[in-house]
Design a protein around this motif. Structure first.
Motif, short mmCIF file in Angstrom:
data_model
loop_
_atom_site.label_atom_id
_atom_site.label_comp_id
_atom_site.label_asym_id
_atom_site.label_seq_id
_atom_site.Cartn_x
_atom_site.Cartn_y
_atom_site.Cartn_z
N PHE A 48 58.49 100.47 30.11
CA PHE A 48 58.09 101.80 30.58
C PHE A 48 59.24 102.80 30.41
O PHE A 48 59.05 103.90 29.90
N ARG A 49 60.43 102.39 30.79
CA ARG A 49 61.58 103.28 30.64
C ARG A 49 61.84 103.61 29.17
O ARG A 49 62.17 104.75 28.83
N THR A 50 61.69 102.60 28.31
CA THR A 50 61.87 102.84 26.88
C THR A 50 60.88 103.87 26.37
O THR A 50 61.23 104.77 25.59
N GLY A 51 59.63 103.75 26.81
CA GLY A 51 58.61 104.71 26.41
C GLY A 51 58.95 106.12 26.83
O GLY A 51 58.76 107.07 26.05
N LEU A 52 59.44 106.28 28.05
CA LEU A 52 59.83 107.61 28.51
C LEU A 52 60.99 108.17 27.69
O LEU A 52 60.98 109.34 27.29
N ARG A 53 61.99 107.32 27.42
CA ARG A 53 63.13 107.77 26.62
C ARG A 53 62.69 108.18 25.23
O ARG A 53 63.17 109.19 24.68
N ASP A 54 61.79 107.40 24.63
CA ASP A 54 61.32 107.72 23.29
C ASP A 54 60.61 109.07 23.24
O ASP A 54 60.55 109.72 22.19
N LEU A 55 60.08 109.49 24.37
CA LEU A 55 59.37 110.76 24.45
C LEU A 55 60.25 111.90 24.96
O LEU A 55 59.77 113.00 25.25
N GLY A 56 61.55 111.63 25.08
CA GLY A 56 62.49 112.69 25.40
C GLY A 56 62.83 112.85 26.86
O GLY A 56 63.52 113.81 27.23
N GLY A 261 48.65 86.03 26.62
CA GLY A 261 48.21 87.27 27.25
C GLY A 261 48.80 88.48 26.56
O GLY A 261 49.52 88.38 25.57
N ALA A 262 48.45 89.63 27.11
CA ALA A 262 48.95 90.88 26.54
C ALA A 262 50.46 90.97 26.67
O ALA A 262 51.05 90.45 27.63
N ASN A 263 51.08 91.62 25.71
CA ASN A 263 52.51 91.90 25.78
C ASN A 263 52.67 93.08 26.75
O ASN A 263 52.45 94.24 26.38
N VAL A 264 53.04 92.78 27.98
CA VAL A 264 53.06 93.79 29.04
C VAL A 264 54.12 94.87 28.79
O VAL A 264 53.84 96.05 28.97
N PRO A 265 55.35 94.52 28.37
CA PRO A 265 56.31 95.59 28.08
C PRO A 265 55.80 96.60 27.05
O PRO A 265 56.04 97.80 27.18
N ASP A 266 55.09 96.11 26.03
CA ASP A 266 54.54 97.01 25.02
C ASP A 266 53.47 97.91 25.61
O ASP A 266 53.44 99.12 25.32
N ALA A 267 52.60 97.35 26.46
CA ALA A 267 51.57 98.16 27.11
C ALA A 267 52.20 99.21 28.02
O ALA A 267 51.76 100.37 28.04
N GLU A 291 43.55 100.63 25.11
CA GLU A 291 43.51 99.18 25.27
C GLU A 291 44.73 98.51 24.66
O GLU A 291 45.18 98.89 23.57
N ALA A 292 45.27 97.52 25.37
CA ALA A 292 46.40 96.77 24.84
C ALA A 292 46.02 96.10 23.52
O ALA A 292 44.91 95.62 23.35
N SER A 293 46.96 96.10 22.58
CA SER A 293 46.67 95.55 21.26
C SER A 293 47.66 94.48 20.82
O SER A 293 47.45 93.82 19.80
N LYS A 294 48.73 94.29 21.57
CA LYS A 294 49.74 93.30 21.20
C LYS A 294 49.70 92.15 22.20
O LYS A 294 49.72 92.37 23.41
N PHE A 295 49.64 90.91 21.67
CA PHE A 295 49.50 89.74 22.52
C PHE A 295 50.62 88.74 22.24
O PHE A 295 51.17 88.70 21.14
#
Length: 324
Positions: A48-56, A261-267, A291-295
């Protein structure tokens, strides 16, 4: 069930452009994080933190993350949500559908983003996948695919398996659909199902290896409380000496035999896109559920050896990762 037709025009949340990148907010934005975990030191929240950083979004400079941890106790979540609303926060990020339900019981005005949940329509969190309405949106995953796939993998690994125990948390709305999907898959394979229930950490601690006697294997259903106390469950299966398959790779990392299961960090990384859009003015009810796409399919070969189990080479070759 894939629902890409609902979101084809919208694109993945994490891919939304960073509009007005050069503009600085007039005040520090605040994101509340409501989690069943013990602390923020998890791979999922790192995603989640990585996603926020990637978005500035720079933590401590452009955004503040206010964490509230239930530490395995879902009953604590409404009070934790009230604390976040009182701060106040601009959006609440939750790590599950159950956490989102707790947050929704407190506020219908503060936006709520689900990091990864299950069927938010049936759970009463949103009106539809394409037009959620209300103040909830986020990421989801199909129940039927997961419920059936895990017991199929267990049978493929151990072809003589005929009796399986399913560990469920009957106090959560997810228990019934996951159990039903697992039972349907088991029936098609000629596998007999025995249910084992635990509604809280005390129930888990009270379980004895004898509860698994007569079973050829264990299937653990998705549940955030189970994840938080996964060491107890992994230890139970080890003490009983039976193979088990778990819902997230964290179980395999911690000594569980297999996980699918789903790759939770990616989701969670992708869910950060929803938070970004909402912080920039979008309404959660207008943002389609994605929808999650990485497992992940992970096998812990060390655990197999410890249990005296051998796995077919072709089966091992199918794993995304084998822990040796």
């Amino acid at each position: 069930m894939r629902r890409r037709d609902f979101i084809a025009g919208a694109g993945a949340a994490a891919a939304w452009p960073l509009a007005g990148h050069a503009q600085q907010p007039t005040r520090m934005l605040r994101v509340g994080v409501l989690s069943i975990a013990e602390s923020e030191a998890t791979a999922a929240l790192d995603g989640f933190r990585t996603g926020l950083r990637d978005l500035g979004h720079v933590e401590g400079q452009t955004v503040i993350l206010d964490f509230r941890f239930a530490k395995g106790d879902f009953a604590a979540m409404p009070a934790l949500t009230e604390a976040l609303v009182h701060i106040p926060v601009d959006v609440i990020f939750t790590d599950s559908s159950t956490a989102a339900r707790a947050a929704l019981s407190v506020t219908h005005t503060v936006p709520i983003v689900i990091g990864l949940g299950f069927d938010p329509v049936s759970a009463g969190l949103v009106a539809s996948f394409s037009h959620p309405g209300g103040n909830v949106t986020g990421m989801t995953i199909g129940v039927n695919e997961l419920g059936g796939k895990r017991i199929e993998l267990l049978r493929q690994a151990f072809p003589t398996l005929v009796r399986v125990t399913v560990l469920q948390n009957p106090s959560t709305p997810l228990a019934a659909p996951f159990l039903r999907a697992t039972e349907n898959a088991a029936k098609a394979l000629g596998i007999e199902i025995t249910k084992l229930s635990a509604s809280n950490s005390d129930d888990l601690r009270a379980l004895e290896p004898a509860a698994l006697s007569g079973s050829d294997g264990l299937v653990v259903l998705n549940d955030s409380m189970f994840w938080n106390y996964r060491a107890i469950i992994v230890g139970l299966a080890a003490a009983a000496g039976i193979p088990a398959i778990y819902p997230e790779r964290d179980y395999a990392d911690d000594g569980g035999l297999m996980a699918y299961g789903a790759n939770v960090p990616d989701a969670f990384r992708r869910a950060a896109g929803y938070v970004d859009r909402i912080l920039r003015g979008a309404k959660p009810g207008d943002l389609p559920i994605d929808e999650a796409s990485k497992f992940d399919f992970v096998i812990n070969l060390r655990t197999a050896h410890g249990l005296g189990l051998s796995l077919p080479p072709l089966f091992l070759a199918r794993a995304d990762e084998v822990i040796e």
